[in-house]
Motif scaffolding. Structure first.
Motif, PDB file in Angstrom:
ATOM      1  N   ALA A  81       3.853   5.398  -6.006  1.00  0.00           N
ATOM      2  CA  ALA A  81       3.379   5.396  -7.398  1.00  0.00           C
ATOM      3  C   ALA A  81       2.235   6.380  -7.629  1.00  0.00           C
ATOM      4  O   ALA A  81       2.310   7.245  -8.516  1.00  0.00           O
ATOM      5  CB  ALA A  81       2.955   3.979  -7.794  1.00  0.00           C
ATOM      6  N   TYR A  82       1.179   6.275  -6.845  1.00  0.00           N
ATOM      7  CA  TYR A  82       0.010   7.148  -7.027  1.00  0.00           C
ATOM      8  C   TYR A  82       0.409   8.610  -6.864  1.00  0.00           C
ATOM      9  O   TYR A  82      -0.126   9.495  -7.549  1.00  0.00           O
ATOM     10  CB  TYR A  82      -1.059   6.761  -6.006  1.00  0.00           C
ATOM     11  CG  TYR A  82      -2.371   7.515  -6.111  1.00  0.00           C
ATOM     12  CD1 TYR A  82      -3.346   7.119  -7.019  1.00  0.00           C
ATOM     13  CD2 TYR A  82      -2.637   8.604  -5.280  1.00  0.00           C
ATOM     14  CE1 TYR A  82      -4.553   7.803  -7.114  1.00  0.00           C
ATOM     15  CE2 TYR A  82      -3.843   9.294  -5.366  1.00  0.00           C
ATOM     16  CZ  TYR A  82      -4.795   8.883  -6.286  1.00  0.00           C
ATOM     17  OH  TYR A  82      -5.990   9.565  -6.364  1.00  0.00           O
ATOM     18  N   ALA A  83       1.371   8.848  -5.971  1.00  0.00           N
ATOM     19  CA  ALA A  83       1.824  10.222  -5.735  1.00  0.00           C
ATOM     20  C   ALA A  83       2.805  10.702  -6.809  1.00  0.00           C
ATOM     21  O   ALA A  83       3.319  11.818  -6.721  1.00  0.00           O
ATOM     22  CB  ALA A  83       2.461  10.326  -4.343  1.00  0.00           C
ATOM     23  N   GLY A  84       3.088   9.850  -7.795  1.00  0.00           N
ATOM     24  CA  GLY A  84       3.934  10.269  -8.912  1.00  0.00           C
ATOM     25  C   GLY A  84       5.393  10.428  -8.550  1.00  0.00           C
ATOM     26  O   GLY A  84       6.107  11.250  -9.131  1.00  0.00           O
ATOM     27  N   GLN A  85       5.867   9.634  -7.590  1.00  0.00           N
ATOM     28  CA  GLN A  85       7.236   9.794  -7.121  1.00  0.00           C
ATOM     29  C   GLN A  85       8.234   9.016  -7.971  1.00  0.00           C
ATOM     30  O   GLN A  85       7.872   8.328  -8.919  1.00  0.00           O
ATOM     31  CB  GLN A  85       7.325   9.402  -5.640  1.00  0.00           C
ATOM     32  CG  GLN A  85       6.539  10.321  -4.737  1.00  0.00           C
ATOM     33  CD  GLN A  85       6.884  11.794  -4.959  1.00  0.00           C
ATOM     34  OE1 GLN A  85       8.020  12.152  -5.235  1.00  0.00           O
ATOM     35  NE2 GLN A  85       5.870  12.651  -4.892  1.00  0.00           N
TER      36      GLN A  85
ATOM     37  N   GLU B  30       1.718   2.791 -14.081  1.00  0.00           N
ATOM     38  CA  GLU B  30       2.935   3.571 -14.338  1.00  0.00           C
ATOM     39  C   GLU B  30       4.205   2.914 -13.786  1.00  0.00           C
ATOM     40  O   GLU B  30       5.286   3.472 -13.921  1.00  0.00           O
ATOM     41  CB  GLU B  30       2.830   5.011 -13.795  1.00  0.00           C
ATOM     42  CG  GLU B  30       1.680   5.791 -14.401  1.00  0.00           C
ATOM     43  CD  GLU B  30       1.515   7.182 -13.799  1.00  0.00           C
ATOM     44  OE1 GLU B  30       2.448   7.684 -13.147  1.00  0.00           O
ATOM     45  OE2 GLU B  30       0.430   7.772 -13.994  1.00  0.00           O
TER      46      GLU B  30
ATOM     47  N   ASP C 103       0.834  -1.212   0.000  1.00  0.00           N
ATOM     48  CA  ASP C 103       0.000   0.000   0.000  1.00  0.00           C
ATOM     49  C   ASP C 103       0.869   1.263   0.000  1.00  0.00           C
ATOM     50  O   ASP C 103       0.532   2.255  -0.634  1.00  0.00           O
ATOM     51  CB  ASP C 103      -0.941   0.004   1.207  1.00  0.00           C
ATOM     52  CG  ASP C 103      -2.001   1.094   1.095  1.00  0.00           C
ATOM     53  OD1 ASP C 103      -2.470   1.352  -0.025  1.00  0.00           O
ATOM     54  OD2 ASP C 103      -2.357   1.688   2.132  1.00  0.00           O
TER      55      ASP C 103
ATOM     56  N   MET D 123       0.553   3.852  -2.909  1.00  0.00           N
ATOM     57  CA  MET D 123      -0.021   5.170  -2.601  1.00  0.00           C
ATOM     58  C   MET D 123       1.036   6.272  -2.508  1.00  0.00           C
ATOM     59  O   MET D 123       0.994   7.260  -3.238  1.00  0.00           O
ATOM     60  CB  MET D 123      -0.736   5.053  -1.253  1.00  0.00           C
ATOM     61  CG  MET D 123      -2.212   5.291  -1.255  1.00  0.00           C
ATOM     62  SD  MET D 123      -2.601   7.007  -1.381  1.00  0.00           S
ATOM     63  CE  MET D 123      -1.682   7.649  -0.004  1.00  0.00           C
ATOM     64  N   SER D 124       1.964   6.089  -1.577  1.00  0.00           N
ATOM     65  CA  SER D 124       2.934   7.164  -1.312  1.00  0.00           C
ATOM     66  C   SER D 124       3.946   7.293  -2.455  1.00  0.00           C
ATOM     67  O   SER D 124       4.440   8.386  -2.717  1.00  0.00           O
ATOM     68  CB  SER D 124       3.684   6.911   0.001  1.00  0.00           C
ATOM     69  OG  SER D 124       2.806   6.991   1.099  1.00  0.00           O
TER      70      SER D 124
END
Lengths: 322, 276
Positions: free
Chosen positions: A104-108, A142, A97, A101-102
């Motif tokens: 991939a989803y946050a585009g890091q 991504e 998670d 979340m922190s």
């Protein structure tokens, strides 16, 4: 594309972890944004030399994988390029998670290194045996998913991974592995390497199974069967063109991976072919089983991942396709 | 600014945050109103008294950063950002509408001024540590502010992060626990009590204080005290009322995610204006 491989596949003394550490030191000496994070596995991963060279760029978080990937995301959001290592089982399952979340989803821009894939966990046993990590990571949007096949490829790919903005999951053998490639080979993310040409059966493999596929191709040659062997070291984005080319050229496809047959290489190839070029297939991999303890060669036989298993699969597929 | 004038100014800003938050949620009809209203005073103090930020240069390298780990309170943070000039407050009425840049939970890829994506509870504690650590590595004098919910502190990751922050002496990390005592299914003490939170935080190596989370002067004084603190992270427990300012929602666990009709909006705005 230039591919140059050894005639005989054998294990060399150089270990993946040392190649990883050396290439990371090389990268870090040229780019001050590079950092290394770990969860109390630096000794196991052979990255102490990195710590000695760049103590200020190492964060050993202690045994807290969830926290480590959050820290990595925060460092990335501040312009750093963190390489965060733990065993593949913990990266993919325990910290999923946080990676989703922190990171991939946050585009890091976090480089996730999951070591000891599948049977390479050997004497650590079933609890540490990642037979599912590729499938888990592949489903994260991504995310680039790769498994370098040998130390030469790893050294060549490290600068590419560091330069590419975005999250990457790199599945990595920790200790010795077969040397496949000779210097001069070109490695391109998202492009598979054709290691041997053939017309009767196409074997598309990853990681440990690449060397086994080359041995299997020799065994098949003895039976008068010509096998084309493809190293799909980038699982995502997969090389659709080469998959279709190999299927059209041979008419029968075998996939071989040190992973469950579901959700990773076998599934990816099946999906591409079902959509673009339906082709008879047999998947070599783990069939809905948990891992267990043992030496690598024993486990390769136990889970039917070795050259003999690949030969059997090829013969079965050819028989079925008559 | 004289302290009484400053307090009056900050109370006004807190009211404006509540008004914009209520209007935004009413525009879509439902939303996380309770936990948004409980942190309005804290956000007013941070955005209008404490933080070194520049809305005309939202990526300024040495800015203070904020992680709203209880990401569902996004509407309150968006309201503070609008009032601070990051975007026009009319944007708030696109909350949760198709294609919006203002989703329920904070998204740094979408919204100007958001420093970290949040929404899966506990994770903001770690990402805030990463931001604070990077500020230290880069020798910046800036700070990272972290807002946690009290229910959120049931997540183990929060405690991993606090252990990490203390070990790395992240004295530039100033965390707040929005202690409104309620989570979705009821009182936090009935579901999984945090126990003696101050003792826990102190034993984890944090500077900690418990204050009234609706008293802007007390918040301001305590944050300034935390900013001078050296060698350890700060965690300020702000005692709050869930739904503060709107009588229908105050101290009501079901206000976590509640319907806001035009009638509730009208009454709520009246309640907020009547706040002292």
């Amino acid at each position: 594309m230039s591919v140059n491989i050894y005639d005989k596949i054998k294990i060399k003394d150089n270990e993946m972890r040392f190649a990883f550490c050396e290439s990371l030191i090389d990268l870090a000496s040229r780019d001050e944004r590079i950092m290394l994070l770990d969860c109390d596995l630096m000794s196991a991963m052979g990255t102490i030399p990195f710590k000695e060279r760049f103590p200020e760029r190492v964060i050993d978080c202690g045994i807290q994988e969830a926290n480590m990937f959050g820290i990595a995301a925060g460092l990335s959001a501040s312009g750093k390029i963190p390489f965060a290592h733990t065993f593949g089982v913990f990266a993919s399952r325990r910290a999923l998670d946080q990676i989703f979340m922190s990171c991939a989803y946050a585009g890091q821009n976090v480089k996730i290194v999951g070591s000891d894939p599948g049977i390479c966990a050997a004497l650590n046993g079933g609890t540490h045996m990642a037979f599912d990590d590729l499938g888990i990571m592949r489903n994260i949007p991504e995310m680039t998913v790769i498994e370098p096949t040998d130390t030469l490829m790893l050294r060549e790919l490290m600068p590419v991974i560091a330069k590419k903005h975005g999250c990457v999951y790199m599945r990595l053998v920790r200790r010795k592995c077969e040397s496949i490639y000779r210097k001069g080979t070109v490695f391109t993310l998202g492009k598979a390497n054709v290691l041997r040409d053939g017309i009767d059966v196409g074997i598309i493999a990853m990681g440990y199974c690449v060397g086994q596929s080359l041995i299997a191709a020799d065994l098949l040659k003895g039976k008068g069967i010509s096998a084309r062997v493809v190293d799909m070291f980038t699982l995502k984005p997969a090389d659709r063109e080469e998959t279709i080319r190999t299927a059209k050229k041979t008419g029968v496809i075998i996939t071989a991976e040190n992973h469950q047959i579901n959700n990773a290489l076998g599934s990816t190839v099946a999906e591409i072919l079902a959509e673009e070029c339906p082709t008879p297939m047999v998947r070599v991999g783990v069939h809905d089983m948990f891992g267990e303890v043992g030496e690598r060669d024993y486990l390769a036989e136990r889970f039917e991942l070795n050259a003999d298993a690949i030969v059997k699969a090829a013969l079965r597929a050819l028989e079925r396709n008559k | 600014m004289k302290s009484e004038n400053k307090a009056r100014f900050l109370r006004r800003k807190a009211k404006e945050i509540r008004i914009l938050t209520l209007r935004a949620i009413a525009s879509v009809g439902i939303g996380h109103i309770g936990g948004s209203l409980s942190i309005a005073d804290l956000l007013a103090v941070l955005y209008f008294d404490i933080m070194n930020i520049d809305p005309s240069d939202p990526e300024k390298i040495n800015r203070d950063k904020i992680v709203l780990s209880k990401g569902h309170a996004g509407p309150a943070l968006y309201s503070a950002l609008a009032l601070r000039g990051y975007f026009d407050s009319s944007c708030l009425e696109t909350l949760n509408k198709p294609g919006t840049k203002f989703p329920s939970h904070c998204d740094m890829r979408l919204t100007n001024g958001i420093d970290m994506t949040t929404g899966s509870l506990g994770q903001g504690a770690s990402t805030a540590c990463g931001l604070a650590l990077a500020q230290k590595i880069d020798k910046l004098q800036s700070h990272t502010f972290l807002i946690l919910g009290d229910g959120e502190c049931q997540e183990g990751q929060v405690w991993e992060a606090l252990m990490f922050a203390a070990h790395h002496k992240l004295d530039n990390l100033i965390a707040f626990i929005d202690y409104n005592g309620l989570q979705i299914d009821g009182p936090t003490d009935d579901i999984c009590s945090l126990g003696d939170i101050n003792a826990k935080l102190t034993s984890f190596g944090c500077f900690t204080k418990t204050i009234n989370g609706h008293d802007v002067s007390e918040i301001s004084v305590t944050v300034n005290e935390a900013l001078t603190n050296r060698g350890k992270p700060s965690v300020i427990v702000i005692k709050t009322t869930k739904g503060k300012g709107v009588s229908l929602f105050e101290n009501n666990a079901s206000s976590h995610n509640a319907v806001v009709t035009s009638e509730i909006l009208r009454q709520g705005l009246h309640d907020i204006e009547a706040m002292s």
